[in-house]
Design a protein around this motif. Sequence first.
Motif, PDB file in Angstrom:
ATOM      1  N   ILE A  81      -3.533  -2.092   3.194  1.00 19.74           N
ATOM      2  CA  ILE A  81      -3.235  -0.857   3.922  1.00 19.74           C
ATOM      3  C   ILE A  81      -4.310   0.163   3.602  1.00 19.74           C
ATOM      4  O   ILE A  81      -4.657   0.363   2.435  1.00 19.74           O
ATOM      5  CB  ILE A  81      -1.840  -0.314   3.541  1.00 19.74           C
ATOM      6  CG1 ILE A  81      -0.753  -1.189   4.165  1.00 19.74           C
ATOM      7  CG2 ILE A  81      -1.678   1.144   3.967  1.00 19.74           C
ATOM      8  CD1 ILE A  81       0.661  -0.765   3.810  1.00 19.74           C
ATOM      9  N   TYR A  82      -4.813   0.807   4.652  1.00 21.04           N
ATOM     10  CA  TYR A  82      -5.695   1.958   4.481  1.00 21.04           C
ATOM     11  C   TYR A  82      -4.918   3.189   4.921  1.00 21.04           C
ATOM     12  O   TYR A  82      -4.502   3.294   6.081  1.00 21.04           O
ATOM     13  CB  TYR A  82      -6.990   1.827   5.293  1.00 21.04           C
ATOM     14  CG  TYR A  82      -7.916   2.977   4.961  1.00 21.04           C
ATOM     15  CD1 TYR A  82      -8.765   2.888   3.866  1.00 21.04           C
ATOM     16  CD2 TYR A  82      -7.881   4.159   5.685  1.00 21.04           C
ATOM     17  CE1 TYR A  82      -9.579   3.951   3.520  1.00 21.04           C
ATOM     18  CE2 TYR A  82      -8.682   5.218   5.336  1.00 21.04           C
ATOM     19  CZ  TYR A  82      -9.528   5.120   4.253  1.00 21.04           C
ATOM     20  OH  TYR A  82     -10.314   6.171   3.891  1.00 21.04           O
ATOM     21  N   LEU A  83      -4.707   4.094   4.002  1.00 23.93           N
ATOM     22  CA  LEU A  83      -3.983   5.332   4.267  1.00 23.93           C
ATOM     23  C   LEU A  83      -4.956   6.331   4.882  1.00 23.93           C
ATOM     24  O   LEU A  83      -5.864   6.823   4.209  1.00 23.93           O
ATOM     25  CB  LEU A  83      -3.389   5.880   2.961  1.00 23.93           C
ATOM     26  CG  LEU A  83      -2.708   7.237   3.023  1.00 23.93           C
ATOM     27  CD1 LEU A  83      -1.538   7.217   3.992  1.00 23.93           C
ATOM     28  CD2 LEU A  83      -2.256   7.641   1.619  1.00 23.93           C
ATOM     29  N   GLU A  84      -4.789   6.608   6.147  1.00 19.75           N
ATOM     30  CA  GLU A  84      -5.684   7.520   6.859  1.00 19.75           C
ATOM     31  C   GLU A  84      -5.330   8.971   6.565  1.00 19.75           C
ATOM     32  O   GLU A  84      -6.204   9.774   6.286  1.00 19.75           O
ATOM     33  CB  GLU A  84      -5.618   7.250   8.364  1.00 19.75           C
ATOM     34  CG  GLU A  84      -6.488   8.158   9.205  1.00 19.75           C
ATOM     35  CD  GLU A  84      -7.984   7.969   8.970  1.00 19.75           C
ATOM     36  OE1 GLU A  84      -8.736   8.914   9.263  1.00 19.75           O
ATOM     37  OE2 GLU A  84      -8.411   6.907   8.485  1.00 19.75           O
ATOM     38  N   ASP A  85      -4.053   9.305   6.663  1.00 18.85           N
ATOM     39  CA  ASP A  85      -3.613  10.683   6.433  1.00 18.85           C
ATOM     40  C   ASP A  85      -2.343  10.702   5.601  1.00 18.85           C
ATOM     41  O   ASP A  85      -1.407   9.938   5.869  1.00 18.85           O
ATOM     42  CB  ASP A  85      -3.301  11.396   7.760  1.00 18.85           C
ATOM     43  CG  ASP A  85      -4.529  11.757   8.558  1.00 18.85           C
ATOM     44  OD1 ASP A  85      -5.612  11.918   7.955  1.00 18.85           O
ATOM     45  OD2 ASP A  85      -4.411  11.897   9.788  1.00 18.85           O
ATOM     46  N   LEU A  86      -2.327  11.585   4.622  1.00 19.52           N
ATOM     47  CA  LEU A  86      -1.124  11.889   3.850  1.00 19.52           C
ATOM     48  C   LEU A  86      -1.041  13.399   3.817  1.00 19.52           C
ATOM     49  O   LEU A  86      -1.964  14.065   3.314  1.00 19.52           O
ATOM     50  CB  LEU A  86      -1.222  11.320   2.428  1.00 19.52           C
ATOM     51  CG  LEU A  86      -0.046  11.623   1.503  1.00 19.52           C
ATOM     52  CD1 LEU A  86       1.251  11.023   2.040  1.00 19.52           C
ATOM     53  CD2 LEU A  86      -0.322  11.098   0.103  1.00 19.52           C
ATOM     54  N   LEU A 102       3.614   7.340  -0.993  1.00 15.53           N
ATOM     55  CA  LEU A 102       2.716   6.340  -1.585  1.00 15.53           C
ATOM     56  C   LEU A 102       3.502   5.131  -2.097  1.00 15.53           C
ATOM     57  O   LEU A 102       3.092   3.983  -1.913  1.00 15.53           O
ATOM     58  CB  LEU A 102       1.897   6.947  -2.718  1.00 15.53           C
ATOM     59  CG  LEU A 102       0.783   7.903  -2.304  1.00 15.53           C
ATOM     60  CD1 LEU A 102       0.214   8.609  -3.527  1.00 15.53           C
ATOM     61  CD2 LEU A 102      -0.304   7.167  -1.549  1.00 15.53           C
ATOM     62  N   ALA A 103       4.633   5.389  -2.730  1.00 16.48           N
ATOM     63  CA  ALA A 103       5.475   4.292  -3.234  1.00 16.48           C
ATOM     64  C   ALA A 103       5.999   3.444  -2.070  1.00 16.48           C
ATOM     65  O   ALA A 103       6.083   2.209  -2.183  1.00 16.48           O
ATOM     66  CB  ALA A 103       6.633   4.850  -4.059  1.00 16.48           C
ATOM     67  N   THR A 104       6.331   4.073  -0.963  1.00 16.07           N
ATOM     68  CA  THR A 104       6.787   3.347   0.221  1.00 16.07           C
ATOM     69  C   THR A 104       5.678   2.429   0.739  1.00 16.07           C
ATOM     70  O   THR A 104       5.933   1.271   1.091  1.00 16.07           O
ATOM     71  CB  THR A 104       7.236   4.333   1.313  1.00 16.07           C
ATOM     72  OG1 THR A 104       8.334   5.107   0.806  1.00 16.07           O
ATOM     73  CG2 THR A 104       7.656   3.616   2.585  1.00 16.07           C
ATOM     74  N   ARG A 116      -3.925  -4.690  -1.348  1.00 16.99           N
ATOM     75  CA  ARG A 116      -4.318  -3.367  -1.849  1.00 16.99           C
ATOM     76  C   ARG A 116      -3.902  -2.256  -0.905  1.00 16.99           C
ATOM     77  O   ARG A 116      -3.640  -2.465   0.269  1.00 16.99           O
ATOM     78  CB  ARG A 116      -5.815  -3.321  -2.079  1.00 16.99           C
ATOM     79  CG  ARG A 116      -6.655  -3.596  -0.855  1.00 16.99           C
ATOM     80  CD  ARG A 116      -8.115  -3.658  -1.224  1.00 16.99           C
ATOM     81  NE  ARG A 116      -8.927  -4.110  -0.116  1.00 16.99           N
ATOM     82  CZ  ARG A 116     -10.166  -4.512  -0.235  1.00 16.99           C
ATOM     83  NH1 ARG A 116     -10.744  -4.535  -1.419  1.00 16.99           N
ATOM     84  NH2 ARG A 116     -10.851  -4.889   0.806  1.00 16.99           N
ATOM     85  N   LEU A 117      -3.854  -1.073  -1.483  1.00 18.58           N
ATOM     86  CA  LEU A 117      -3.613   0.186  -0.789  1.00 18.58           C
ATOM     87  C   LEU A 117      -4.805   1.070  -1.117  1.00 18.58           C
ATOM     88  O   LEU A 117      -5.101   1.292  -2.294  1.00 18.58           O
ATOM     89  CB  LEU A 117      -2.302   0.810  -1.294  1.00 18.58           C
ATOM     90  CG  LEU A 117      -1.973   2.243  -0.871  1.00 18.58           C
ATOM     91  CD1 LEU A 117      -1.897   2.379   0.639  1.00 18.58           C
ATOM     92  CD2 LEU A 117      -0.656   2.678  -1.516  1.00 18.58           C
ATOM     93  N   SER A 118      -5.504   1.533  -0.110  1.00 18.38           N
ATOM     94  CA  SER A 118      -6.691   2.353  -0.367  1.00 18.38           C
ATOM     95  C   SER A 118      -6.699   3.575   0.534  1.00 18.38           C
ATOM     96  O   SER A 118      -6.003   3.624   1.554  1.00 18.38           O
ATOM     97  CB  SER A 118      -7.971   1.526  -0.199  1.00 18.38           C
ATOM     98  OG  SER A 118      -8.004   0.902   1.059  1.00 18.38           O
ATOM     99  N   VAL A 135      -0.771   7.904 -10.060  1.00 17.70           N
ATOM    100  CA  VAL A 135      -0.133   6.685  -9.572  1.00 17.70           C
ATOM    101  C   VAL A 135      -0.988   5.449  -9.827  1.00 17.70           C
ATOM    102  O   VAL A 135      -0.672   4.358  -9.357  1.00 17.70           O
ATOM    103  CB  VAL A 135       0.240   6.770  -8.067  1.00 17.70           C
ATOM    104  CG1 VAL A 135       1.207   7.910  -7.808  1.00 17.70           C
ATOM    105  CG2 VAL A 135      -0.991   6.847  -7.184  1.00 17.70           C
ATOM    106  N   GLY A 136      -2.076   5.626 -10.559  1.00 19.35           N
ATOM    107  CA  GLY A 136      -2.916   4.487 -10.901  1.00 19.35           C
ATOM    108  C   GLY A 136      -4.084   4.270  -9.960  1.00 19.35           C
ATOM    109  O   GLY A 136      -4.781   3.260 -10.066  1.00 19.35           O
ATOM    110  N   GLY A 137      -4.294   5.191  -9.043  1.00 21.50           N
ATOM    111  CA  GLY A 137      -5.449   5.088  -8.158  1.00 21.50           C
ATOM    112  C   GLY A 137      -6.735   5.272  -8.954  1.00 21.50           C
ATOM    113  O   GLY A 137      -6.768   6.018  -9.926  1.00 21.50           O
TER     114      GLY A 137
END
Length: 160
Positions: A81-86, A102-104, A116-118, A135-137
């Motif tokens: 997953i690439y998180l574009e916007d938070l 982020l946990a979701t 991975r989550l980036s 969160v470990g990023g």
Amino acid sequence: MSEIIRAVRPGDEPELTAMIHELAGFERAAADCTVTENQLRDALFGPHPVVYGHLAEVDGRAAAVALWFLNFSTWDGVAGIYLEDLFVRPQFRRRGLARKLLATLARECVDQGYSRLSWAVLDWNVNAIALYDSVGGRPQSEWITYRVSGSELSDLARES
């Protein structure tokens, strides 16, 4: 006070579009944000979705959003997953909503077998950086992000 995190659904486009524009303002780039509700509807719910999302609601009000898409690791051989916007609206900050989103997404990765989550963060956004560290990023400082868009994208495309 009730809080829920849920997948976005049709009908959320007005709030999602508003939050994207609010985020662009926060990132000092409001003039560059041109997304419309119709574009977002097509991207999220059209025949070939290209973006996904989760919405945090507080007492039924849209409070925060995470918009993401799948990428692929050729080395791992699986998607990520690439998180574009938070984005968390100012009046809802300091409630842990960003961490819950982020946990979701982490749960989505684990459940789907993604590796991975980036994401990327602006270097001046110290509050977001602190959350991501917590969160470990880990910053990927050996990589430089590049982008080609606008007239440069059109120029490059003409070379094909």
